[in-house]
Design an enzyme around this catalytic site. Sequence first.
Site, PDB file in Angstrom:
ATOM      1  N   GLU A 148       0.833  -1.196   0.000  1.00 34.44           N
ATOM      2  CA  GLU A 148       0.000   0.000   0.000  1.00 34.44           C
ATOM      3  C   GLU A 148       0.873   1.254   0.000  1.00 34.44           C
ATOM      4  O   GLU A 148       1.888   1.326   0.694  1.00 34.44           O
ATOM      5  CB  GLU A 148      -0.914   0.009   1.229  1.00 34.44           C
ATOM      6  CG  GLU A 148      -1.880   1.183   1.239  1.00 34.44           C
ATOM      7  CD  GLU A 148      -3.118   0.902   2.067  1.00 34.44           C
ATOM      8  OE1 GLU A 148      -3.752  -0.157   1.832  1.00 34.44           O
ATOM      9  OE2 GLU A 148      -3.431   1.716   2.940  1.00 34.44           O
TER      10      GLU A 148
ATOM     11  N   ALA B  66      -6.597  12.245   4.157  1.00 40.78           N
ATOM     12  CA  ALA B  66      -7.653  12.528   5.141  1.00 40.78           C
ATOM     13  C   ALA B  66      -8.664  13.497   4.552  1.00 40.78           C
ATOM     14  O   ALA B  66      -8.321  14.442   3.851  1.00 40.78           O
ATOM     15  CB  ALA B  66      -7.034  13.121   6.410  1.00 40.78           C
TER      16      ALA B  66
ATOM     17  N   ARG C 164     -15.555   4.153   4.282  1.00 41.33           N
ATOM     18  CA  ARG C 164     -16.206   5.406   4.647  1.00 41.33           C
ATOM     19  C   ARG C 164     -15.207   6.549   4.502  1.00 41.33           C
ATOM     20  O   ARG C 164     -15.501   7.601   3.964  1.00 41.33           O
ATOM     21  CB  ARG C 164     -16.725   5.356   6.090  1.00 41.33           C
ATOM     22  CG  ARG C 164     -17.552   6.598   6.450  1.00 41.33           C
ATOM     23  CD  ARG C 164     -17.696   6.813   7.940  1.00 41.33           C
ATOM     24  NE  ARG C 164     -16.454   7.269   8.560  1.00 41.33           N
ATOM     25  CZ  ARG C 164     -16.380   7.846   9.754  1.00 41.33           C
ATOM     26  NH1 ARG C 164     -17.491   8.027  10.462  1.00 41.33           N
ATOM     27  NH2 ARG C 164     -15.229   8.227  10.275  1.00 41.33           N
TER      28      ARG C 164
ATOM     29  N   ALA D  36     -19.751   2.979   4.765  1.00 35.95           N
ATOM     30  CA  ALA D  36     -19.120   2.238   3.677  1.00 35.95           C
ATOM     31  C   ALA D  36     -20.029   1.162   3.102  1.00 35.95           C
ATOM     32  O   ALA D  36     -19.873   0.778   1.938  1.00 35.95           O
ATOM     33  CB  ALA D  36     -17.813   1.607   4.160  1.00 35.95           C
TER      34      ALA D  36
ATOM     35  N   HIS E  60     -12.514   0.293  15.919  1.00 35.44           N
ATOM     36  CA  HIS E  60     -12.597   1.493  15.086  1.00 35.44           C
ATOM     37  C   HIS E  60     -12.963   2.702  15.950  1.00 35.44           C
ATOM     38  O   HIS E  60     -13.894   2.629  16.758  1.00 35.44           O
ATOM     39  CB  HIS E  60     -13.662   1.305  13.998  1.00 35.44           C
ATOM     40  CG  HIS E  60     -13.561   2.299  12.886  1.00 35.44           C
ATOM     41  ND1 HIS E  60     -13.724   3.646  13.075  1.00 35.44           N
ATOM     42  CD2 HIS E  60     -13.299   2.143  11.563  1.00 35.44           C
ATOM     43  CE1 HIS E  60     -13.577   4.290  11.929  1.00 35.44           C
ATOM     44  NE2 HIS E  60     -13.314   3.400  10.994  1.00 35.44           N
TER      45      HIS E  60
END
Length: 288
Positions: free
Chosen positions: A13, A47, A103, A124, A148
């Site tokens: 990633e 972000a 999301r 999401a 989360h």
Amino acid sequence: MSNDLRTTTFSLEFFPPKDLAGEERLWQVLKQLQPLKPDFVSVTYGAGGSSRDRTVRITTEITSRTSIPTVAHLTCVGATKEYLTEVLMQYKNSGIKSILALRGDPTGGPSANWESTPDGFDHADQLVELAKSIGGFKIGVAAFPDGHPASNFDFDKDIKVLLRKEQLGASFATTQFFFEVSKWQELVERLQKNGSNLPVIAGILPVTNLKQLSRMVELSGTKIPVEILNRFESVKNDPVTVKKIGIDIATQMGSQLLDLGVPGLHFYTMNTAESTIEIAKNLGLVKS
């Protein structure tokens, strides 16, 4: 997505570069990592949905410029359903077969208040439904071994959310980075007890920079065990040793996860190559 020579997927990633110089460095890192034949790479959003256009463009270019399959990130932050449909069609027309439906984090980070977008999505699972309705994608979602922030780390709620996403069409999950293998194991066992068949790919962060780690932990809510913090404490001003310890920790985690039958290891590269290359070789994911 699996390489024929291994049963556990090996993936990478990257975060989107902020400027042309960063973009050039990203292509150099990809060139270094391409010989490892990763099963796929992904590129994150910034972000609050920042860098979205750059993410879409670079993700599309990776697919066309390299032989590496790409999983495209897509978030709900600041986006209307119409825009998300357009991006999904752009990905589809570019030959991208897999997406990670998220999301996304508000501008202030995962713990900040969520601000709804008119004609947009707040969760999401709505994005999973949209991607499923368009068709042609393998749909992935995020999982959180440490819980989360948006659920106030309510693990039961997180499990229910994952089960719903699977029901709506998600076919794999990739975790936030974590440092306790038992947390991944608990997450998987809880899903399986609820009848889930969702493969949960484990996200691993090779620690190379303690300031960067501190910022990421602050944003994600990931817990760092005391014994790991202690290993770094005495060498915090020695970047070479920090990097070596980071490689050792990630190698140990990867080995334990492989013993547990993890379906995939996903490395958060932080747009560098050296540590990931060494860890992958240590684990036998690639030839030395």
